[in-house]
Design a protein around this motif. Structure first.
Motif, short mmCIF file in Angstrom:
data_model
loop_
_atom_site.label_atom_id
_atom_site.label_comp_id
_atom_site.label_asym_id
_atom_site.label_seq_id
_atom_site.Cartn_x
_atom_site.Cartn_y
_atom_site.Cartn_z
N TYR A 171 0.82 -1.20 0.00
CA TYR A 171 0.00 0.00 0.00
C TYR A 171 0.86 1.26 0.00
O TYR A 171 0.61 2.22 -0.72
N ALA A 184 2.67 1.65 -3.42
CA ALA A 184 1.73 2.12 -4.45
C ALA A 184 1.37 3.59 -4.22
O ALA A 184 1.28 4.37 -5.16
N THR A 185 1.19 3.96 -2.95
CA THR A 185 0.87 5.36 -2.64
C THR A 185 2.03 6.28 -3.07
O THR A 185 1.80 7.32 -3.70
N MET A 241 2.06 6.67 -6.70
CA MET A 241 1.00 7.59 -7.11
C MET A 241 1.46 9.04 -6.93
O MET A 241 1.22 9.87 -7.79
N VAL A 289 -0.30 3.21 -10.95
CA VAL A 289 -0.02 2.14 -9.99
C VAL A 289 -1.24 1.25 -9.81
O VAL A 289 -2.38 1.68 -9.96
N THR A 290 -0.97 -0.03 -9.52
CA THR A 290 -2.02 -0.92 -9.03
C THR A 290 -1.44 -1.69 -7.85
O THR A 290 -0.23 -1.90 -7.79
N CYS A 291 -2.32 -2.06 -6.94
CA CYS A 291 -1.88 -2.81 -5.77
C CYS A 291 -2.95 -3.87 -5.53
O CYS A 291 -4.12 -3.55 -5.36
N LEU A 292 -2.54 -5.13 -5.60
CA LEU A 292 -3.53 -6.21 -5.45
C LEU A 292 -3.17 -7.10 -4.27
O LEU A 292 -2.23 -7.89 -4.35
N PRO A 293 -3.87 -6.98 -3.16
CA PRO A 293 -3.60 -7.85 -2.02
C PRO A 293 -4.24 -9.22 -2.23
O PRO A 293 -5.27 -9.33 -2.90
N GLU A 298 -0.27 2.86 -19.09
CA GLU A 298 -1.45 2.17 -18.57
C GLU A 298 -1.06 0.77 -18.10
O GLU A 298 -0.29 0.09 -18.78
N ILE A 299 -1.62 0.34 -16.99
CA ILE A 299 -1.28 -0.99 -16.49
C ILE A 299 -2.38 -1.96 -16.93
O ILE A 299 -3.56 -1.77 -16.63
N ALA A 300 -1.96 -3.00 -17.65
CA ALA A 300 -2.95 -3.94 -18.17
C ALA A 300 -3.47 -4.85 -17.09
O ALA A 300 -4.68 -5.07 -16.96
N SER A 301 -2.57 -5.40 -16.30
CA SER A 301 -3.01 -6.36 -15.29
C SER A 301 -2.33 -6.09 -13.97
O SER A 301 -1.12 -5.90 -13.91
N PRO A 302 -3.10 -6.07 -12.89
CA PRO A 302 -2.50 -5.86 -11.58
C PRO A 302 -1.82 -7.13 -11.04
O PRO A 302 -1.22 -7.10 -9.98
N VAL A 303 -1.95 -8.23 -11.79
CA VAL A 303 -1.33 -9.48 -11.34
C VAL A 303 0.13 -9.46 -11.77
O VAL A 303 0.44 -9.29 -12.94
#
Lengths: 178, 252, 372
Positions: free
Chosen positions: A20, A23-24, A27, A33-37, A58-63
Motif C-alpha cells: 500500500y 503504491a501510494t 501515485m 499504480v495498481t496494488c492487489l492484495p 497504462e497498467i494492463a493487469s495488476p497481477v
C-alpha cells in the motif's frame, strides 16, 4: 517503465501495508499504480501477499506474473515466489526468519535481518518499514523523500509519533544496505 | 338523520373480494377503523403479502407497497429505516410469515425493528387452494395433507408468535381471533395498541389473528367460528404473549 | 483501514489531480455515498466484503445513513425495495452465489419500476465455485436474471476509476429510468487498489423529485406499488410499458470504447478486467507490427450491437476474449449478423491470464488467418 513487485509474508508482518505504501508513493510520483492484495481463504492462517505494479504507461493487469522484485518475509514466501521472479530480478529476503537461500543463480539477493534490526527501534516494531527502506534504496522505484511523504500522509494524520517511529524504521533500512 | 355506521375513511369504496365467512374482511375493516381513530391515514404505509390479502391495496385508502412472498418484514425494515416517523405495518398470512418468511420475520423482531405485523393465521394456504400451512394443526385435512397432518410425514405446526416473544427485540406480541364480536373488539384494541407501541418506539409488535377460512376448511361460517374456539385455540392459545410497555390499561 | 484511506486525500502540490489510492470495494462504497446513497443492505460474501465493511462505517457518519447487515441476500434486496419505495437511493452488493439469491428481488424491482443499484463482484462458479475473479455471471446479469420479461442496465467497469464513475452514474440512471442497475465487476476489481479521483458529493435535497414514492398519503391521494396484475391484458400493457422503457435505454445508454480501430485487421472484443488484460496484450502485438484493435463494451446491456456491426465495414475478423466459456460471445455474434468471422478464447473458473499469455493466443490466430 513497468515494474512489478510482490511482497509476501505471514499475516501480521505488514506485507499489505508495504504494498500500500509503495503504491501510494508511486501515485505521488505521478506514475500509474495498481496494488492487489491476496484475499479471502487464501490468507486465512497462511501467507499474505500483495503485488504492486508501477508504470509510466497504462497498467494492463495488476497481477504480477514474473515480477522484477520479490520482498519475502518468511520461509513459505521464499518457496512460493523464488521461481516466479524474472531472470535477472531481485529478491529481498528477511534473513532474520528465512534460513534457506534461493537455488537460482540468475537473481540478485539482498539479505536484510529486519527483525533483528527492529530491536534497535522503540517497541521492537516496524520490521516491514525497515525492509521497505532497504527496498527503495536498492531499486529506486520511488525516492526516499516520496516514501517519507507517503508515511506521513498515511500515519501522520492519525498519530504523529507513529509517523516518527516509522520514519526512523525507513531510515534504518535505507542505511542498512550500501 | 343520524349516521351510526359507515365505511372507515381509510378504506376505499371497493367491495371486498374475500369469500363469505372469511376473516380478512373483518380484519381489514377494523384496521381501517383503527387508522381513522388514531388519525394515521396520512402517515401510515401498509405492506401487503403474497396470499389472499395481496389485493389489500385495492381496499385500503393509504399508501401501500407490495412485498414478494414472505419478505414483508425485510421490505418494511427498509421502508421504516428510510421513514422513521411513519407507521409501517405488514399484513401477512401464515404461509407467508411462518414458512417462506420465517427468517425475515425472526430477524426483524430480533433487530427490534419498529414495525407492526398483522399475522393472519387460518391454518391453510388460502389463495393457492387450501394446501397445508406451517400452522395447519395435527390431523387437519388440507389438499396436501389429505389424510390429516401427520407429524411423522409433515412435522409439527409452528407457534411463530411464541418464538417471536422470545426474541429480545420484540416489544408486544398478542394472539387474538376474529370469530366473535368480543374477539373482534379485542383484536381491534390489540391492533391499536400495536400501532401505539410503534409510535412510542418500543420495537417490533405483532398481532396474530386466528381467522376463519370456511372455503378451504370445507365448513360453514358458523362451524368455522366454533372450530376456532374449540380446536384451533387449543394449539394457538389466545392472549398477550409479550408486552414490554408495562402498560396495564390495555391488558385484557 | 477505511479512515486511513480517506485521510490520504490531502496530497502534495505536485499532484495536479487530487487522487486517493483506494481498493475497488471501498471505491464502490465511497462513490455510492457521494451519489447520495443513504441505504445499504448487505450480507458477507467474498470477494466483496469490503463493501459492507466500508458502508457500515461510512453511513454511520452521514446524516440519514442506514446500514443493515441483513440475515440473508434475500432479505437485503427486499430491504433495498423498501427503502427505494420510500424514495431513498439504495444499494446492495454481493458476489455470484449471493446475486443468485437476490434475483427474486431484482425481478420485483424491475416489475415495480424501482431504482436500485446492485453490485456483483463476481467469482468463479457455478455453485460455490471459488473466490477468484471471473466473468461467468454475464448471462445472469444481461438477461434479466430472475423470472419474467425484463432487462437490467448492466455496467462493466475495468478500473477503480471507472468503478467510481459508473457506480456514481448508476444511481442517476436508476432514478432516471426507474430501473435496477447492475455493476458487474469481479473479484480482482473489488480487491485491487488504484488511484481514484472521486466524484463530488451530491446534495440529496437537490436530486430530482420522485412523484411515485410511498411516504404516507398526506395532501395527496393514496398510492400503491404492486407487481401483481391478474388481468393478462393489463399485465401485457405493463410489459409493453417496460419494453418501451428498455427501447429508450437501448437508444440512449449504450456505452463502449474502441482502441486502435482505424487500421486494424482483427478486432478483439472484451469487457471489464479481461478487456484491460487484452489491451495490454494488443499493445505488445502492435509493437511487433500486428494490426489489432479492441472494442470494449462498457454497458453490457444495452449492448453496443451497432458499434460492433459498424466495425464489419472495415474488419472481417473478431476475437472474443472472456474469463468464462463464451457468454458475451453470443451478443457479438448477434451484433455481427453473420458478417465477419468470430473466434473465441476464454478461461473459466477464476483463471486470470497475463497479457503475455493472451498475446500469444491472439497472435497465433492472427497469423493462422494470414492477416499479417
Amino acid at each position: 517503465m513497468l515494474i512489478k513487485t510482490v511482497f509476501s509474508g505471514f499475516g501480521g508482518q505488514g506485507v499489505i501495508m508495504m504494498g500500500y505504501l509503495l503504491a501510494t508513493a508511486g501515485m505521488y510520483e505521478e506514475k500509474n499504480v495498481t496494488c492487489l492484495p491476496s484475499y479471502g481463504a487464501e490468507v486465512r492462517g497462511g501467507t499474505a501477499n500483495c503485488t504492486v505494479v508501477i508504470s509510466t504507461e497504462e497498467i494492463a493487469s495488476p497481477v504480477a506474473s514474473e515480477p522484477e522484485f520479490a520482498v519475502l518475509m518468511n520461509n513459505p514466501s521464499l518457496f512460493r515466489f523464488q521461481n516466479q521472479v524474472q531472470s535477472g530480478g531481485t529478491i529481498f529476503l528477511n534473513s532474520s526468519m528465512i534460513e534457506s537461500r534461493p537455488i537460482r543463480g540468475d537473481l540478485e539477493i539482498y539479505e536484510v535481518p529486519v527483525n533483528d534490526l527492529a530491536k534497535k527501534l522503540s517497541g521492537n516494531k516496524g520490521s516491514n518499514i525497515i525492509m521497505l527502506g532497504a527496498f527503495i534504496k536498492k531499486t529506486g522505484v520511488v525516492s526516499f523523500e516520496t516514501m517519507t511523504h507517503a508515511l506521513k500522509e498515511i500515519f501522520g494524520a492519525k498519530n504523529p509519533s507513529i509517523f516518527k517511529s516509522n520514519k526512523a524504521a525507513l531510515q534504518l533500512g535505507y542505511d542498512y544496505l550500501d | 338523520m343520524k349516521k351510526i355506521f359507515s365505511r372507515p375513511k381509510s378504506l376505499k369504496r371497493t367491495p371486498f373480494h374475500y369469500c363469505p365467512g372469511c376473516g380478512h374482511s373483518i380484519l381489514h375493516r377494523i384496521i381501517g377503523e383503527v387508522i381513522d381513530e388514531m388519525n394515521l391515514q396520512e402517515r401510515i404505509i401498509g405492506v401487503p403479502p403474497a396470499g389472499c390479502a395481496v389485493l389489500a391495496y385495492f381496499y385500503f385508502d393509504i399508501d401501500m407497497g407490495e412485498a414478494s412472498h414472505g419478505r414483508g418484514a425485510a421490505l418494511a425494515t427498509g421502508m421504516k429505516r428510510a421513514l422513521p416517523d411513519r407507521v409501517i405495518f405488514t399484513y401477512q398470512g401464515d404461509g407467508d410469515i411462518a414458512a417462506i418468511g420465517t427468517a425475515e420475520t425472526i430477524h426483524a423482531a430480533s433487530r427490534g425493528e419498529n414495525i407492526t405485523t398483522i399475522f393472519v393465521n387460518n391454518g391453510v394456504y388460502g389463495m393457492t387452494g387450501g394446501q397445508m400451512a406451517p400452522t395447519t394443526i395435527l390431523g387437519q385435512t388440507t389438499t396436501t395433507s389429505p389424510g390429516g397432518r401427520n407429524e411423522r410425514r409433515d412435522g409439527f405446526p409452528i407457534n411463530l408468535s411464541e418464538m417471536l416473544a422470545v426474541a429480545k427485540g420484540s416489544a408486544y406480541i398478542e394472539r387474538t381471533a376474529v370469530n366473535s364480536p368480543a374477539h373482534i373488539l379485542k383484536t381491534k384494541k390489540a391492533i391499536a395498541k400495536a400501532f401505539r407501541v410503534q409510535l412510542e418506539g418500543y420495537g417490533f409488535s405483532l398481532i396474530e389473528v386466528l381467522s376463519p377460512c370456511p372455503t378451504n376448511w370445507k365448513m360453514g361460517s358458523v362451524e368455522s367460528c366454533k372450530w376456532i374456539d374449540e380446536v384451533m385455540t387449543a394449539h394457538f392459545p389466545l392472549g398477550v404473549l409479550k408486552d414490554i410497555t408495562g402498560d396495564k390499561k390495555d391488558a385484557h | 483501514m477505511a479512515s486511513a484511506l480517506l485521510s490520504a486525500q490531502k496530497l502534495p502540490l505536485r499532484c495536479i489531480v487530487p487522487k486517493v489510492l483506494m481498493r475497488g470495494n471501498h471505491v464502490v462504497g465511497e462513490a455510492a455515498v457521494r451519489a447520495g446513497c443513504r441505504f445499504y443492505f448487505g450480507y458477507p460474501i467474498t470477494p466483496q466484503n469490503e463493501v459492507p465493511e466500508y458502508m457500515s462505517e461510512r453511513l454511520s457518519k452521514v446524516e440519514g445513513g442506514v446500514f443493515i447487515q441483513a440475515e440473508s441476500e434475500v432479505a437485503s434486496i427486499h430491504m433495498v425495495i423498501g427503502a427505494s419505495m420510500a424514495g431513498g437511493r439504495a444499494m446492495t452488493s454481493s458476489s455470484g452465489p449471493g446475486i443468485s439469491l437476490k434475483q427474486e428481488g431484482i425481478s420485483f424491482l424491475s416489475a415495480l419500476e424501482l431504482p436500485a443499484v446492485i453490485v456483483n463482484m463476481s467469482r468463479g462458479g457455478p455453485g460455490l465455485g471459488n473466490i477468484a475473479p471471473s466473468q461467468s455471471d454475464y448471462f445472469q446479469a444481461t438477461r434479466g436474471g430472475g423470472h419474467g420479461d425484463y432487462r437490467n442496465i448492466v455496467l462493466a467497469p475495468n478500473s477503480c476509476q471507472e468503478l467510481a464513475d459508473l457506480t456514481y452514474e448508476a444511481f442517476n440512471l436508476a432514478d432516471k429510468y426507474r430501473t435496477p442497475v447492475i455493476i458487474l465487476g469481479d473479484g480482482m476489481l473489488g480487491q485491487m487498489m488504484e488511484p481514484v479521483e472521486l466524484p463530488p458529493e451530491v446534495q440529496i435535497k437537490k436530486l430530482p423529485h420522485k412523484d411515485w414514492t410511498l411516504t404516507g398519503a398526506k395532501g395527496r391521494p393514496s398510492r400503491f406499488l404492486r407487481s401483481l396484475i391478474l388481468d393478462p391484458f393489463e399485465e401485457e400493457e405493463h410489459n409493453w410499458k417496460l419494453m418501451r422503457k428498455y427501447e429508450r435505454i437501448t437508444k440512449e445508454e449504450v456505452r463502449w470504447e474502441t482502441s486502435f480501430a482505424d487500421d486494424s485487421k482483427l478486432m478483439v472484443v472484451a469487457f471489464g478486467i479481461a478487456a484491460r488484460i487484452a489491451k495490454g496484450a494488443i499493445k505488445r502485438l502492435r509493437d511487433e507490427g500486428m494490426k489489432i484493435g479492441i472494442i470494449r463494451p462498457i454497458s453490457l446491456w444495452p449492448f453496443p450491437y451497432k458499434a460492433i456491426k459498424e466495425l464489419t465495414k472495415k474488419v472481417k475478423h473478431f476475437f472474443v476474449f472472456e474469463m468464462n466459456m463464451g457468454q458475451m460471445l453470443e451478443d457479438v455474434k448477434l451484433a455481427l449478423e453473420g458478417n465477419g468471422e468470430v473466434h473465441f478464447y476464454g478461461r473459466p473458473g477464476g483463471i486470470i491470464l497475463t497479457p503475455l499469455e493472451v498475446s500469444r493466443v491472439i497472435s497465433s490466430y492472427y497469423y493462422q488467418k494470414r492477416l499479417g
